[in-house]
Design an enzyme around this catalytic site. Structure first.
Site, PDB file in Angstrom:
ATOM      1  N   GLU A  98      -0.128  -3.523 -11.428  1.00 44.09           N
ATOM      2  CA  GLU A  98      -0.410  -4.728 -11.966  1.00 44.09           C
ATOM      3  C   GLU A  98      -0.344  -4.975 -13.432  1.00 44.09           C
ATOM      4  OE1 GLU A  98      -4.060  -5.082  -9.669  1.00 44.09           O
ATOM      5  OE2 GLU A  98      -2.957  -4.898  -8.088  1.00 44.09           O
ATOM      6  N   GLY A 174      -2.476  -4.248  -1.633  1.00 45.32           N
ATOM      7  CA  GLY A 174      -2.912  -5.273  -1.296  1.00 45.32           C
ATOM      8  C   GLY A 174      -2.052  -6.137  -0.134  1.00 45.32           C
ATOM      9  N   SER A 214      -3.519  -0.112  -0.083  1.00 44.29           N
ATOM     10  CA  SER A 214      -4.186  -0.592   1.263  1.00 44.29           C
ATOM     11  C   SER A 214      -4.916   0.568   2.038  1.00 44.29           C
ATOM     12  CB  SER A 214      -3.155  -1.101   2.142  1.00 44.29           C
ATOM     13  OG  SER A 214      -2.466  -2.261   1.793  1.00 44.29           O
TER      14      SER A 214
HETATM   15  P1  13P Z   1      -5.491  -2.179  -2.354  1.00 43.53           P
HETATM   16  O1  13P Z   1      -6.316  -0.915  -1.770  1.00 43.53           O
HETATM   17  O2  13P Z   1      -6.292  -3.491  -2.312  1.00 43.53           O
HETATM   18  O3  13P Z   1      -4.343  -2.128  -1.513  1.00 43.53           O
HETATM   19  O4  13P Z   1      -5.344  -1.977  -3.888  1.00 43.53           O
HETATM   20  C1  13P Z   1      -4.993  -0.747  -4.289  1.00 43.53           C
HETATM   21  C2  13P Z   1      -4.949  -0.503  -5.812  1.00 43.53           C
HETATM   22  O5  13P Z   1      -4.215  -1.377  -6.546  1.00 43.53           O
HETATM   23  C3  13P Z   1      -5.891   0.318  -6.466  1.00 43.53           C
HETATM   24  O6  13P Z   1      -5.818   0.452  -7.868  1.00 43.53           O
END
Ligand code: 13P
Length: 251
Positions: A98, A174, A214
């Site tokens: 991100e 996510g 996830s």
């Molecule tokens: P999620 O577990 O919500 O997919 O996010 C993973 C993540 O980016 C952890 O840094």
């Protein structure tokens, strides 16, 4: 033996009081987690002092989600590594997809940030991972290899002892779409091979490599059963203490 770790990346979620409650709930169940499994919570900057206070005396460690690429000075809005240390952090996540995607984090910047973090005494959780387009083009091994080389090849074998790698395929973050255990394992094994080539077999063997994307109580067991998967970097499921602990009990 390399360390197993389950780390919760809270991202930009929770208020300070909600974060403290979450940290306390994790601490309350942390004694159930075996001694050889480390627990880390990566809270927003605003929460770090209070969260560090809330986990004091427990096995739970506190991480930041990012740090500045300068030591100190006129960099409005940035948070330096010595501030993180003084807030009670022992880790920082770096290079999360991100941040790479939305904030222009480059491998070059990550070298600088990793250097600053290690020199300040912080452990680093370095995130790598391909996006969907790269995966569909069959470039995932090459992309991850390049990210690992571009950043970690600037550090020594000894410094690798304080660096954890998190493989997070962007298409699985996510989205509810987890990499299969086999897909994750083959990338983890490839990362270990890259490390062996540069730092030697022992460093490759000793480096903790986490899976993220996830990861939840229902799939953690299968992922963690793979020989090169040493735990997880958990997003959404880390916002519920019971799910987070359940994941940490999945080895
Ligand atoms: P999620 O577990 O919500 O997919 O996010 C993973 C993540 O980016 C952890 O840094």
């Amino acid at each position: 033996m390399r360390k197993k770790i389950v780390a919760g990346n809270w991202k930009m979620n929770t208020t300070v009081s909600e974060g403290v409650e979450l940290a306390k709930a994790v601490v309350a169940r942390s004694a159930e987690v075996p001694a050889n499994v480390g627990l880390i919570v990566a809270a927003p900057f605003t929460h770090l002092v209070c969260v560090a206070d809330a986990v004091k005396g427990s096995k739970v460690e506190v991480s930041a989600q990012n740090c500045a690429d300068h030591e100190k000075g006129a960099y409005t809005g940035e948070v330096a590594v010595n501030m993180l240390v003084s807030a009670g952090c022992t880790w920082t996540i770096l290079g999360h997809s991100e941040r790479r995607q939305y904030y222009g984090e480059t491998d070059e910047k990550l070298v600088v940030k990793t250097r600053l973090a290690l020199d300040a005494g912080l452990g680093v959780i370095l995130c790598v991972g391909e996006n969907l387009e790269q995966r569909e083009a069959g470039e995932h091994f090459a992309v991850v290899k390049e990210q690992v080389e571009n950043v970690l090849f600037h550090f020594t074998a000894e410094e690798m002892g304080r660096i954890v790698i998190a493989y997070e395929p962007v298409w699985a973050i996510g989205t509810g779409k987890t990499a299969t255990a086999e897909q994750a394992e083959e990338i983890h094994a490839c990362i270990r091979q890259v490390l062996a080539g540069k730092f030697g077999a022992q460093v490759a063997e000793d480096t903790t490599i986490l899976y993220g994307g996830s990861c939840k109580p229902s799939n953690a067991k299968e992922l963690f059963a793979q020989k090169d998967i040493d735990g997880g970097l958990i997003g959404g499921a880390a916002l519920k203490a019971d799910d987070f602990i359940q994941i940490a009990l999945s080895f």
